[in-house]
Design a protein around this motif. Sequence first.
Motif, PDB file in Angstrom:
ATOM      1  N   SER A   1      -6.818 -30.305  25.568  1.00 52.55           N
ATOM      2  CA  SER A   1      -7.116 -28.947  25.134  1.00 52.55           C
ATOM      3  C   SER A   1      -8.617 -28.810  24.861  1.00 52.55           C
TER       4      SER A   1
ATOM      5  N   SER B   1      -2.951 -20.581  27.987  1.00 51.35           N
ATOM      6  CA  SER B   1      -2.162 -21.815  27.987  1.00 51.35           C
ATOM      7  C   SER B   1      -0.774 -21.653  28.568  1.00 51.35           C
TER       8      SER B   1
ATOM      9  N   VAL C   1      -1.752 -24.707  20.904  1.00 55.25           N
ATOM     10  CA  VAL C   1      -2.383 -23.739  21.806  1.00 55.25           C
ATOM     11  C   VAL C   1      -1.413 -22.637  22.228  1.00 55.25           C
TER      12      VAL C   1
ATOM     13  N   ARG D   1      -8.237 -30.448  30.367  1.00 56.42           N
ATOM     14  CA  ARG D   1      -7.088 -30.994  31.058  1.00 56.42           C
ATOM     15  C   ARG D   1      -7.383 -32.406  31.519  1.00 56.42           C
TER      16      ARG D   1
ATOM     17  N   CYS E   1       1.300 -22.672  23.913  1.00 52.43           N
ATOM     18  CA  CYS E   1       1.681 -22.721  25.329  1.00 52.43           C
ATOM     19  C   CYS E   1       3.152 -22.419  25.548  1.00 52.43           C
TER      20      CYS E   1
ATOM     21  N   THR F   1       2.608 -30.428  24.551  1.00 57.23           N
ATOM     22  CA  THR F   1       1.642 -30.744  25.605  1.00 57.23           C
ATOM     23  C   THR F   1       0.405 -31.462  25.090  1.00 57.23           C
ATOM     24  N   ILE F   2       0.086 -31.287  23.807  1.00 61.24           N
ATOM     25  CA  ILE F   2      -1.170 -31.847  23.301  1.00 61.24           C
ATOM     26  C   ILE F   2      -0.992 -32.672  22.024  1.00 61.24           C
TER      27      ILE F   2
ATOM     28  N   LEU G   1      -5.139 -24.652  26.159  1.00 58.22           N
ATOM     29  CA  LEU G   1      -4.756 -25.871  26.883  1.00 58.22           C
ATOM     30  C   LEU G   1      -5.848 -26.258  27.877  1.00 58.22           C
ATOM     31  N   SER G   2      -6.368 -25.288  28.575  1.00 56.15           N
ATOM     32  CA  SER G   2      -7.520 -25.526  29.440  1.00 56.15           C
ATOM     33  C   SER G   2      -8.128 -24.189  29.838  1.00 56.15           C
TER      34      SER G   2
END
Length: 239
Positions: free
Chosen positions: A117, A72, A37, A113, A39, A18-19, A165-166
């Motif tokens: 992150s 996350s 993170v 987001r 996730c 994701t990142i 992640l956020s």
Amino acid sequence: MRITEDCIGCGVCVPYCTIGAITLEGGVAVSDQDKCVECAVCTRCVVCPVDAMIQLEVAELPYPRNLRRYFSDPIAISPVTLAGGRGTEEGKTNDRTGRFKFGEVGFGVEMGRPGISTSFADAQTVAQAVSKVGAVFEAKNPIFPLLSDPATGTFKPEILGERVLSLIIEFTVSIEKTPDVIAALRSVEDNIDTVFSLCAITRVNPDKTIPVVPWLERAGVAIRPNAKINVGLGRPLIP
Ligand code: SF4
Ligand code: SF4
């Protein structure tokens, strides 16, 4: 997520992160443990042909690294908040909760987001800035139990290096403080290593105008109205 020595360097897993924490180095994949993170998106997709990707169960992750997972991975249920996810229902249930009243604005600073992150150090920078202009932080938000001093927006020191992640910093101020909140956020936007978007939540006036709009326009904020309107069908928890 960690990658074992069984990795054959096929690169299939790289775009699933994701990142962008997975890279190919020296013919094998490496997951950057500072960036990751936790996730679990990459392992949930089960793409590795040799089963070289190891994702610990959330109960196996030590504190404070387990915070990465709770914020996350929406499936992970936090033992602190007894909920998954990174925020609250905000204004979506306001007809029952009465959480946002006339004369108030609820703000949500949504950090990290998309695909960037953020860290609790960044979150602290923002939280401390808005606390100086009177922010009252939402106690049901999952960041709240992690604040060592909610009055100043200070987090527990051991978590500042953790990345998620956020997250959403949710708080309420009187509507007259809207320009102060915007100024506080602008004062720190260059001091954080992430992105954020800003939600401003108010009840709608009886004449259908939105009370926070003129305050935001005067502060030079571009507004994109996004209605999540309660129609008054719920039985109020708070009269
Ligand atoms: S757990 Fe999430 S952040 Fe970590 S490597 Fe996998 S997809 Fe990337
Ligand atoms: S999918 Fe598996 S084998 Fe391929 S690079 Fe990723 S970890 Fe290595």
